[in-house]
Design a protein around this motif. Structure first.
Motif, mmCIF file in Angstrom:
data_model
loop_
_atom_site.group_PDB
_atom_site.id
_atom_site.type_symbol
_atom_site.label_atom_id
_atom_site.label_comp_id
_atom_site.label_asym_id
_atom_site.label_seq_id
_atom_site.Cartn_x
_atom_site.Cartn_y
_atom_site.Cartn_z
ATOM 1 N N ARG A 115 -25.083 -14.067 49.714
ATOM 2 C CA ARG A 115 -26.090 -13.606 50.762
ATOM 3 C C ARG A 115 -26.487 -14.631 51.595
ATOM 4 O O ARG A 115 -26.680 -14.311 52.852
ATOM 5 C CB ARG A 115 -27.524 -13.343 49.827
ATOM 6 N N TYR A 161 -27.040 -13.801 56.027
ATOM 7 C CA TYR A 161 -27.829 -14.226 56.908
ATOM 8 C C TYR A 161 -27.217 -15.513 57.756
ATOM 9 O O TYR A 161 -27.144 -15.224 58.912
ATOM 10 C CB TYR A 161 -29.139 -14.788 56.261
ATOM 11 N N ALA A 184 -31.989 -18.593 49.704
ATOM 12 C CA ALA A 184 -30.908 -17.628 49.177
ATOM 13 C C ALA A 184 -30.272 -18.260 47.913
ATOM 14 O O ALA A 184 -29.052 -17.811 47.594
ATOM 15 C CB ALA A 184 -29.935 -17.304 49.953
ATOM 16 N N ARG A 230 -35.885 -19.944 42.995
ATOM 17 C CA ARG A 230 -36.210 -19.823 44.377
ATOM 18 C C ARG A 230 -37.401 -20.463 44.535
ATOM 19 O O ARG A 230 -37.994 -20.767 45.692
ATOM 20 C CB ARG A 230 -36.362 -18.498 44.887
ATOM 21 N N GLU A 249 -34.817 -14.549 50.092
ATOM 22 C CA GLU A 249 -33.981 -13.316 49.174
ATOM 23 C C GLU A 249 -34.933 -12.849 48.332
ATOM 24 O O GLU A 249 -35.829 -13.469 47.657
ATOM 25 C CB GLU A 249 -32.821 -13.878 48.983
ATOM 26 N N ALA A 263 -36.669 -10.575 52.062
ATOM 27 C CA ALA A 263 -35.573 -9.924 52.672
ATOM 28 C C ALA A 263 -35.451 -8.499 51.938
ATOM 29 O O ALA A 263 -34.480 -7.917 51.217
ATOM 30 C CB ALA A 263 -34.505 -10.659 52.115
ATOM 31 N N ASP A 305 -29.545 -5.864 57.097
ATOM 32 C CA ASP A 305 -29.397 -7.297 56.949
ATOM 33 C C ASP A 305 -29.364 -7.624 58.670
ATOM 34 O O ASP A 305 -30.112 -8.762 58.863
ATOM 35 C CB ASP A 305 -27.888 -7.622 56.522
#
Length: 453
Positions: free
Chosen positions: A14, A19, A77, A83, A100, A127, A402
């Motif tokens: 991802r 991105y 991500a 995270r 994400e 996201a 995206d």
């Protein structure tokens, strides 16, 4: 105006291929100027692709975010359970942030993040890319226009496809809730978000049921070994035989999901990865606990209901939607972009008497043949995972979502330079709703209770 600058934390599929790849295709809008990634190969690949200076390539997010701000924004991500640290550190540094999904893997962690981000007063977007597809935006426009009258029920399906499910949720990184997150949160919080957005309200109650029924040891064929590469007697009849999928069926394909199992996409490299890594394991011999099918039922004010089904047992890898209203219904399929609106009124100029049957349409389907029916294709939806070269994609992943998310995030960060209070797309406050629904659904699935929100 100078391009927006971004630091990427996590250069996996991802981070690098969704991105950061957008930045390669739109260098006048946005550029990647720093990366934090523990894997040497992934970090080096992103540095080379984006021309990142050596002193801005970090093995860990701690070093990147310990320094003064070096970019306008940070994209987080990392894997699901990694995270919170970089997100909160970036917030304390005053970065605009795109994270994400899922943002958090527990209710307590979510509320900690919401509280800390509020205190830092920085824009944090999540996201939830489905809101940015032409398909779901068209559905939203129809509902807001009252095209089907008062909405009574919405049903949505999230079908990863049998091959994607076993790749990610039986053999792969999301196979266990205790090392990643539950299936509903990992895969379908997108759907819970878009359902809430389409209906324009938060549900009052949540009920869910589901289980892991197929990918269990007791269902292994007789004589099945630990690995597909060890001479399985059931290989010819097994839909999940790893060498057939990764080596034979995808032999001319050199992007995801092949790159998830190995960086060496030659036939020899793939076989070696299957012999040594997790993706060669028999699907009945893994340490997975992710449910392989689940249903969520939501109730809203005024008796409106919604359902979501997610599961392994489909060929298609797509989402479908059906919305029932007082004056019509809508059906749609994300992979084709097709949306059909059927109003419960005759179309202008139509005559029922001229039809072969009064209760079937021209295709033989049940329904009045003079109903007002309109079908549109919202957008082309090329699958970028079938393309190889980064920076050369004709469209983008998630049926346009995206790119749509990145486009709005970059524009918002640019505006923030002159209007500091501007709101990022799919703000954390919006995304927190879908996460709370997912946590409630998991509680309901485990206890059998209806959860009141």
């Amino acid at each position: 105006m100078r391009p927006v600058t971004i630091a990427v934390v996590g250069a996996g599929h991802r981070g690098a291929e969704a991105y950061a790849d957008y930045c390669l295709r739109h260098p006048d809008e946005v550029q990647v100027v720093a990366v934090a990634e523990p894997d040497d190969g992934r970090r080096a690949a992103l540095v080379a692709a984006h021309g990142i200076a050596a002193d801005r390539a970090y093995s860990g997010w701690e070093d990147l975010l310990a320094a003064d701000r070096i970019a306008d924004a940070v994209v987080v991500a990392t894997p699901d359970r990694l995270r919170t640290g970089p997100l909160l550190a970036a917030a304390r540094r005053g970065y605009a942030i795109l994270v994400e999904k899922p943002v958090a893997t527990s209710p307590a962690e979510l509320e900690e993040i919401v509280r800390a981000v509020g205190e830092a007063d920085v824009p944090v977007g999540v996201a939830h890319v489905l809101r940015y597809t032409a398909f779901f935006r068209h559905l939203k426009e129809l509902l807001d226009e009252g095209a089907v009258g008062r909405v009574v029920h919405l049903e949505q399906t999230e079908d990863p496809g049998y091959w994607h499910f076993v790749h990610s949720y039986v053999r792969g990184s999301w196979r266990r809730a205790d090392t990643s997150s539950p299936l509903l949160l990992a895969k379908a919080c997108h759907d819970l978000d878009v359902i809430t957005w389409l209906l324009g309200a938060e549900p009052a109650t949540v009920y869910s049921t589901g289980a892991l029924t197929q990918f269990r040891a007791e269902n292994a064929p007789e004589g099945a070994p630990e690995r597909c590469t060890d001479g399985c007697p059931a290989a010819d009849a097994c839909p999940f035989h790893a060498p057939r999928f990764y080596v034979e069926r995808l032999r001319d394909h050199h992007a995801w999901p092949v790159t998830a199992i190995t960086g060496d996409t030659s036939a020899e490299g793939r076989l070696r990865a299957l012999r040594e890594g997790p993706y060669g394991r028999c699907v009945y011999r893994c340490d997975n606990d992710a449910v392989d099918h689940q249903v969520v039922a939501l109730t809203y004010a005024a008796g409106v209901t919604a359902t979501l089904r997610v599961g392994a047992f489909t060929e298609a890898n797509t989402r479908t939607v059906r919305i029932l209203g007082s004056h019509g219904e809508i059906e749609g399929r994300l992979d084709t972009g097709e949306v059909t609106l059927r109003r419960f009124l005759p179309r202008r100029g139509a005559e029922l008497g001229g039809a072969p049957r009064w209760d079937h349409d021209a295709e033989g389907r049940s329904g009045l043949p003079d109903d007002d029916v309109v079908t549109v294709v919202t957008a082309p939806v090329d699958d970028v995972d079938l393309l190889v070269e980064p920076g050369r994609r004709e469209s983008d992943g998630h049926a346009g979502g995206d790119d749509g998310l990145m486009r709005e995030f970059v524009a918002t960060v640019r505006d923030r330079r002159v209007r500091p209070g501007v709101r990022v797309p799919t703000h954390l406050a919006d995304a927190a709703v879908s996460h709370r629904i997912a946590f409630a659904a998991e509680r309901s699935r485990s206890t059998g209770e209806v959860v009141h929100l």
